[in-house]
Design an enzyme around this catalytic site. Structure first.
Site, mmCIF file in Angstrom:
data_model
loop_
_atom_site.group_PDB
_atom_site.id
_atom_site.type_symbol
_atom_site.label_atom_id
_atom_site.label_comp_id
_atom_site.label_asym_id
_atom_site.label_seq_id
_atom_site.Cartn_x
_atom_site.Cartn_y
_atom_site.Cartn_z
ATOM 1 N N ASP A 34 56.259 -19.780 -44.602
ATOM 2 C CA ASP A 34 55.984 -19.010 -45.823
ATOM 3 C C ASP A 34 57.153 -19.217 -46.765
ATOM 4 O O ASP A 34 58.311 -19.304 -46.325
ATOM 5 C CB ASP A 34 55.810 -17.525 -45.487
ATOM 6 C CG ASP A 34 55.163 -16.728 -46.603
ATOM 7 O OD1 ASP A 34 54.077 -16.162 -46.372
ATOM 8 O OD2 ASP A 34 55.739 -16.651 -47.715
ATOM 9 N N VAL A 57 54.705 -24.899 -48.686
ATOM 10 C CA VAL A 57 53.733 -25.760 -47.985
ATOM 11 C C VAL A 57 53.367 -27.028 -48.757
ATOM 12 O O VAL A 57 52.751 -27.924 -48.196
ATOM 13 C CB VAL A 57 52.408 -25.034 -47.652
ATOM 14 C CG1 VAL A 57 52.574 -24.072 -46.519
ATOM 15 C CG2 VAL A 57 51.805 -24.396 -48.862
ATOM 16 N N TYR A 157 41.983 -20.954 -60.075
ATOM 17 C CA TYR A 157 41.895 -20.439 -58.695
ATOM 18 C C TYR A 157 40.526 -20.765 -58.072
ATOM 19 O O TYR A 157 40.447 -21.250 -56.937
ATOM 20 C CB TYR A 157 42.142 -18.938 -58.720
ATOM 21 C CG TYR A 157 42.173 -18.261 -57.376
ATOM 22 C CD1 TYR A 157 43.348 -18.188 -56.630
ATOM 23 C CD2 TYR A 157 41.019 -17.679 -56.844
ATOM 24 C CE1 TYR A 157 43.374 -17.555 -55.388
ATOM 25 C CE2 TYR A 157 41.035 -17.041 -55.613
ATOM 26 C CZ TYR A 157 42.210 -16.984 -54.889
ATOM 27 O OH TYR A 157 42.230 -16.351 -53.666
ATOM 28 N N THR A 192 45.336 -6.576 -49.887
ATOM 29 C CA THR A 192 46.632 -7.147 -49.496
ATOM 30 C C THR A 192 47.621 -6.936 -50.646
ATOM 31 O O THR A 192 47.225 -6.512 -51.739
ATOM 32 C CB THR A 192 46.483 -8.663 -49.263
ATOM 33 O OG1 THR A 192 46.138 -9.260 -50.524
ATOM 34 C CG2 THR A 192 45.415 -8.981 -48.234
HETATM 35 N N1 LIG Z 1 43.261 -10.744 -50.921
HETATM 36 C C1 LIG Z 1 42.096 -11.166 -51.374
HETATM 37 O O1 LIG Z 1 41.267 -10.420 -51.887
HETATM 38 C C2 LIG Z 1 41.744 -12.640 -51.256
HETATM 39 C C3 LIG Z 1 40.447 -13.023 -51.625
HETATM 40 C C4 LIG Z 1 40.106 -14.366 -51.511
HETATM 41 C C5 LIG Z 1 41.028 -15.272 -51.025
HETATM 42 N N2 LIG Z 1 42.284 -14.867 -50.687
HETATM 43 C C6 LIG Z 1 43.218 -15.857 -50.179
HETATM 44 O O2 LIG Z 1 43.732 -15.425 -48.947
HETATM 45 C C7 LIG Z 1 45.022 -16.021 -48.734
HETATM 46 C C8 LIG Z 1 46.008 -14.924 -48.386
HETATM 47 O O3 LIG Z 1 46.144 -14.085 -49.519
HETATM 48 P P1 LIG Z 1 46.699 -12.587 -49.422
HETATM 49 O O4 LIG Z 1 45.773 -11.739 -50.176
HETATM 50 O O5 LIG Z 1 47.056 -12.282 -48.029
HETATM 51 O O6 LIG Z 1 47.996 -12.756 -50.347
HETATM 52 P P2 LIG Z 1 49.523 -12.406 -50.116
HETATM 53 O O7 LIG Z 1 50.177 -12.632 -51.426
HETATM 54 O O8 LIG Z 1 49.664 -11.084 -49.446
HETATM 55 O O9 LIG Z 1 49.987 -13.543 -49.070
HETATM 56 C C9 LIG Z 1 50.100 -14.873 -49.466
HETATM 57 C C10 LIG Z 1 51.346 -15.466 -48.829
HETATM 58 O O10 LIG Z 1 51.427 -16.856 -49.207
HETATM 59 C C11 LIG Z 1 52.805 -17.154 -49.422
HETATM 60 N N3 LIG Z 1 52.935 -18.348 -50.265
HETATM 61 C C12 LIG Z 1 52.635 -18.472 -51.582
HETATM 62 N N4 LIG Z 1 52.907 -19.714 -52.004
HETATM 63 C C13 LIG Z 1 53.371 -20.397 -50.924
HETATM 64 C C14 LIG Z 1 53.824 -21.716 -50.734
HETATM 65 N N5 LIG Z 1 53.857 -22.607 -51.742
HETATM 66 N N6 LIG Z 1 54.249 -22.081 -49.509
HETATM 67 C C15 LIG Z 1 54.243 -21.183 -48.472
HETATM 68 N N7 LIG Z 1 53.828 -19.911 -48.607
HETATM 69 C C16 LIG Z 1 53.396 -19.521 -49.816
HETATM 70 C C17 LIG Z 1 53.362 -15.895 -50.087
HETATM 71 O O11 LIG Z 1 54.785 -15.846 -49.990
HETATM 72 C C18 LIG Z 1 52.659 -14.798 -49.299
HETATM 73 O O12 LIG Z 1 53.443 -14.391 -48.176
HETATM 74 C C19 LIG Z 1 45.351 -16.782 -50.020
HETATM 75 O O13 LIG Z 1 44.971 -18.140 -49.877
HETATM 76 C C20 LIG Z 1 44.438 -16.108 -51.034
HETATM 77 O O14 LIG Z 1 44.178 -16.954 -52.129
HETATM 78 C C21 LIG Z 1 42.663 -13.560 -50.786
#
Ligand SMILES: NC(=O)c1ccc[n+]([C@@H]2O[C@H](COP(=O)([O-])OP(=O)(O)OC[C@H]3O[C@@H](n4cnc5c(N)ncnc54)[C@H](O)[C@@H]3O)[C@@H](O)[C@H]2O)c1
Length: 253
Positions: A34, A57, A157, A192
């Site tokens: 992360d 990443v 996105y 989240t």
């Molecule tokens: N929460 C929602 O409603 C939702 C809906 C659809 C999709 N998603 C997807 O689910 C996944 C998780 O999202 P979340 O809601 O837990 O968000 P979050 O922000 O709580 O967690 C995302 C994590 O990714 C890390 N991150 C960001 N860029 C990075 C990089 N370049 N390299 C390594 N780590 C990196 C951040 O530091 C963070 O810890 C994401 O792909 C998000 O797009 C979330």
């Protein structure tokens, strides 16, 4: 038998962190990659179950180096969940900043490919195919319900998440002969830190909740349960993108 080793990108927060907790409960050793891994609060997890690396990443050499280091302690990882992610700009396509646009594609799409092929490149040659586990490894990527249809202000996105969904199918086909399953989840709104930040900035989730048949947001642990199922238990599923959205994509209007 040594325990299996899973890598969770974005495991420092939200859905990824909930996955980390579930996989440790299932007895796996887990490595978090992360961009803010060392800020993760995981003091309650059993000692020796978790490694964490501050890694972007999108940077392939850094991802490969972190996995090689993690493998020295926990063995070569055989499971991967790519739950890293960043928000889009929420702007009309005509107003999008192109550098920020490229970053969204880079993090979601390129980052998923980089992590996935790092896992496959590092798999042990002998694998673990046997009667009760007829596969060498598995991957779950994270797409989004925004990937299924066109939405205003989602040209970054939403397009990136549609690409992740397609990439998942491409990798599933290429890597089935290698004994690797590759599946995806398409989360609906999940409470989240990413979504909480949007709410704090004035985003109104009531319309989303009203359109969702189950009438509420998903919890990170509910999303992690679906990911755990695809990663460890759904042994005849590959190339699937499973909506986990309270019925959002099933609605016909
Ligand atoms: N929460 C929602 O409603 C939702 C809906 C659809 C999709 N998603 C997807 O689910 C996944 C998780 O999202 P979340 O809601 O837990 O968000 P979050 O922000 O709580 O967690 C995302 C994590 O990714 C890390 N991150 C960001 N860029 C990075 C990089 N370049 N390299 C390594 N780590 C990196 C951040 O530091 C963070 O810890 C994401 O792909 C998000 O797009 C979330």
């Amino acid at each position: 038998m040594p325990r299996e080793h899973a890598v969770v990108t974005g495991g420092g927060s939200g859905i990824g962190l909930a996955v980390v907790r579930r996989l440790i409960n299932r007895g796996l050793a887990v490595t978090i990659l992360d961009i803010r891994a060392t800020a993760t609060n995981v003091d309650d997890l059993p000692e020796g179950t978790l490694q964490a690396f501050d890694v972007d990443v999108t940077r392939e050499p850094d991802v490969r180096a972190a996995l090689a280091t993690a493998a020295r302690t926990a063995g070569a990882p055989t499971r991967l969940v790519t739950s890293h992610g960043i928000r889009g700009q929420y702007k009309p396509a005509l107003e999008l900043d192109l550098d920020a646009y490229r970053r969204v594609l880079d993090v979601h799409l390129v980052g998923t490919l980089v992590a996935a092929r790092a896992l496959v490149a590092g798999l042990p040659e002998d694998g673990a195919r046997s009667g009760d586990r007829p596969e060498r490894g598995s991957i779950v990527t994270v797409s989004s319900t925004t990937a299924y249809r066109g939405w205003a202000d989602q040209a970054d996105y939403g397009a990136a998440k549609a690409a992740v969904m397609q990439l998942t199918q491409n990798l599933a086909i290429e890597w089935a002969p290698l004994g690797i399953r590759v599946n995806s989840v398409a989360p609906g709104h999940t409470l989240t830190p990413m979504v909480q930040e949007m709410i704090d900035q004035g985003y109104d989730v009531t319309a989303t909740q009203a359109r969702t048949p189950l009438g509420r947001l998903c919890s990170p642990d509910e999303m992690a349960a679906a990911i755990e199922f695809l990663l460890l238990d759904a042994t005849f599923s590959t190339g699937v993108c499973m909506p986990v959205d309270g019925g959002w994509t099933a609605v016909g209007k």
